[in-house]
Design a protein around this motif. Structure first.
Motif, PDB file in Angstrom:
ATOM      1  N   TRP A 191       0.812  -1.220   0.000  1.00  0.00           N
ATOM      2  CA  TRP A 191       0.000   0.000   0.000  1.00  0.00           C
ATOM      3  C   TRP A 191       0.847   1.273   0.000  1.00  0.00           C
ATOM      4  N   LEU A 192       2.086   1.152   0.408  1.00  0.00           N
ATOM      5  CA  LEU A 192       2.926   2.325   0.642  1.00  0.00           C
ATOM      6  C   LEU A 192       4.131   2.296  -0.293  1.00  0.00           C
ATOM      7  N   ALA A 252       9.422   1.233   3.018  1.00  0.00           N
ATOM      8  CA  ALA A 252       8.718   0.842   1.800  1.00  0.00           C
ATOM      9  C   ALA A 252       9.734   0.579   0.688  1.00  0.00           C
ATOM     10  N   ASN A 310      -2.114   3.042  -5.564  1.00  0.00           N
ATOM     11  CA  ASN A 310      -2.011   4.318  -4.845  1.00  0.00           C
ATOM     12  C   ASN A 310      -3.383   4.952  -4.647  1.00  0.00           C
ATOM     13  N   LEU A 362       0.562   3.384   7.896  1.00  0.00           N
ATOM     14  CA  LEU A 362      -0.204   4.043   6.843  1.00  0.00           C
ATOM     15  C   LEU A 362      -0.827   5.354   7.328  1.00  0.00           C
ATOM     16  N   ASN A 366       2.200   7.987   7.563  1.00  0.00           N
ATOM     17  CA  ASN A 366       2.629   8.383   6.221  1.00  0.00           C
ATOM     18  C   ASN A 366       1.513   9.037   5.407  1.00  0.00           C
ATOM     19  N   ARG A 406      -1.048   7.849   4.244  1.00  0.00           N
ATOM     20  CA  ARG A 406      -1.489   6.998   3.137  1.00  0.00           C
ATOM     21  C   ARG A 406      -2.930   6.548   3.334  1.00  0.00           C
TER      22      ARG A 406
END
Length: 429
Positions: free
Chosen positions: A273-274, A294, A301, A323, A326, A328
């Protein structure tokens, strides 16, 4: 210390009902052959492992040298006497995550990592504050789950035997048994006692479930991750790729009730995911810090919302914390469990094993979440009745718009998708 694929454990309780893996860390001085001679040498082997690896150099204010002298001055006529002394010795550390497993318990632990076990399907541990035997989370679609056992339930009796002063290994031995046999648990929940008679069964754990969900904001990707077992990464990768092919505009990742598991699994999934940034850092007793970052190989994304609750622990907290820090993902739900310690597991020569807390972990922003947990960006608290209805009586509502936390996540995801679309449109002009 190096975080390796086969190395470290992040179970909510790190007991034998959760996922655990082996580590290569251990004794580096004398050969293992020296520890095969007598029960006393097994006691000393465990002492040596703790002496070299334990996260706190003060051993939680215990005189560890005096402890060695105390237990090596005893005579042992059997391994069972040695096992008892080892447990007493480790209990002095007042750390429920550092524990000894006899050969049967150690074998059961290894079975858990394979994603298949025989039992009732719960993760348990000693609450760090109350020292009560507590349910971290029932595993979805298992006998305990279907019977109505909930996260944070306190187990007061097992088959009529009080759990007062009982360690997790003893509890596991009483709860586990052959498929088809039954175990009676007495639970304390919000001051009320409840009895559950649960039939044991063979349990196959598939950690990932996913679907394309129709919502007011369009068809979105919904992925539920139940446990960070050895095959969780492979299943997560397959889920993301399948939903990407359906061109979903965003995702909801459901970590509610996920008690944790393998550290490498949480790092592996975070990288899906990152694209950039730190995932987690660990610090041992020398203050040496290791980071996992990562790898620039994210599978998507697209906007992401993560659902968490009090049953989201350890590896779940690493993933959601990474997450969140970050930026995200947006976290929706309630405060997580709060377990920020890392264990290594060392096999011993007689087939037994010992789990040792060797480090603390921190989120990318340096947050120590142990005992506190992670606060969601958007809180959606459920009443006890809502939780019981959602997770037990009306299971089909979980992950639908009749699930209040999911409904809020959809709303948040819709705003994220809209914001992302506007940004992309503006950039394209």
């Amino acid at each position: 210390m190096v975080i390796t694929k086969n190395g470290l454990v992040l179970g909510a309780t790190a007991v034998t009902l959760t996922t655990i893996a082996f580590t290569g860390l251990g004794i580096h001085s004398r050969g293992q052959a020296l520890f095969k001679e007598s029960p006393k040498e097994l006691v000393d082997e465990v002492w040596q492992i703790i002496n070299r690896q334990y996260v706190d150099g003060t051993f939680n204010q215990v005189d560890w040298q005096a402890t060695r002298k105390q237990y090596l001055n005893k005579s042992y006529s059997s391994k069972q006497e040695a096992y008892k002394s080892i447990r007493e010795m480790l209990k002095k550390l007042d750390d429920p995550y550092t524990r000894f497993m006899d050969p049967e318990e150690f074998k059961n632990m290894q079975v858990d990592t394979s994603g298949e076990l025989t039992g009732i399907g719960i993760q348990i541990g000693l609450d760090e504050k109350t020292k009560k035997l507590t349910v971290i989370a029932p595993i979805e679609d298992t006998p305990a789950f279907k019977a109505g056992v909930l996260a944070k339930d306190i187990i007061t009796n097992i088959n009529g035997k009080s759990t007062e002063g009982m360690d997790t290994n003893q509890a596991v031995s009483l709860i586990r048994g052959e498929a088809g046999t039954k175990v009676k648990l007495t639970i304390l929940r919000n001051g009320q006692r409840k009895d559950f008679e649960i039939a044991r069964a063979k349990i196959e754990i598939h950690p990932v479930k996913f679907s394309q969900q129709k919502t007011p904001i369009g068809n979105i990707g919904y992925i539920r991750l139940n446990q960070f077992s050895a095959n969780a990464g492979k299943e997560m990768q397959a889920a993301i790729k399948a939903l990407e092919q359906k061109q979903v505009p965003g995702y909801i990742l459901d970590l509610r009730g996920n008690p944790g598991g393998l550290l490498f699994s949480s790092v592996e999934i975070a990288r899906m995911w990152l694209n950039s940034g730190t995932i987690v850092s660990t610090k041992d007793r020398q203050g040496e810090q290791e980071r996992e970052v990562a790898s620039g190989r994210a599978l998507t994304n697209k906007p992401l919302v993560i659902l968490v609750n009090k049953g989201s622990a350890s590896a779940s907290e690493i993933l959601s914390g990474a997450l969140q820090d970050n930026k995200r993902a947006v976290l929706v739900g309630s405060q997580t469990f709060g377990k920020g310690l890392v264990q290594s597991v060392r096999p011993l020569d007689d087939g037994s094993g010992v789990a040792v807390t060797i480090a603390k972990y921190f989120t990318p922003n340096g947050r120590d979440i142990n005992k506190h947990g992670i606060d969601p960006d958007i809180k959606v608290e459920l009443t006890q009745k809502q939780e019981q209805d959602l997770w037990l009586r009306e299971r089909d509502k979980l992950g639908t718009l009749k699930d209040p936390q999911f409904a809020k996540a959809v709303e948040v995801l819709g705003n994220k998708i809209a914001g992302r679309s506007i940004t992309n449109t503006a950039a394209g002009k």
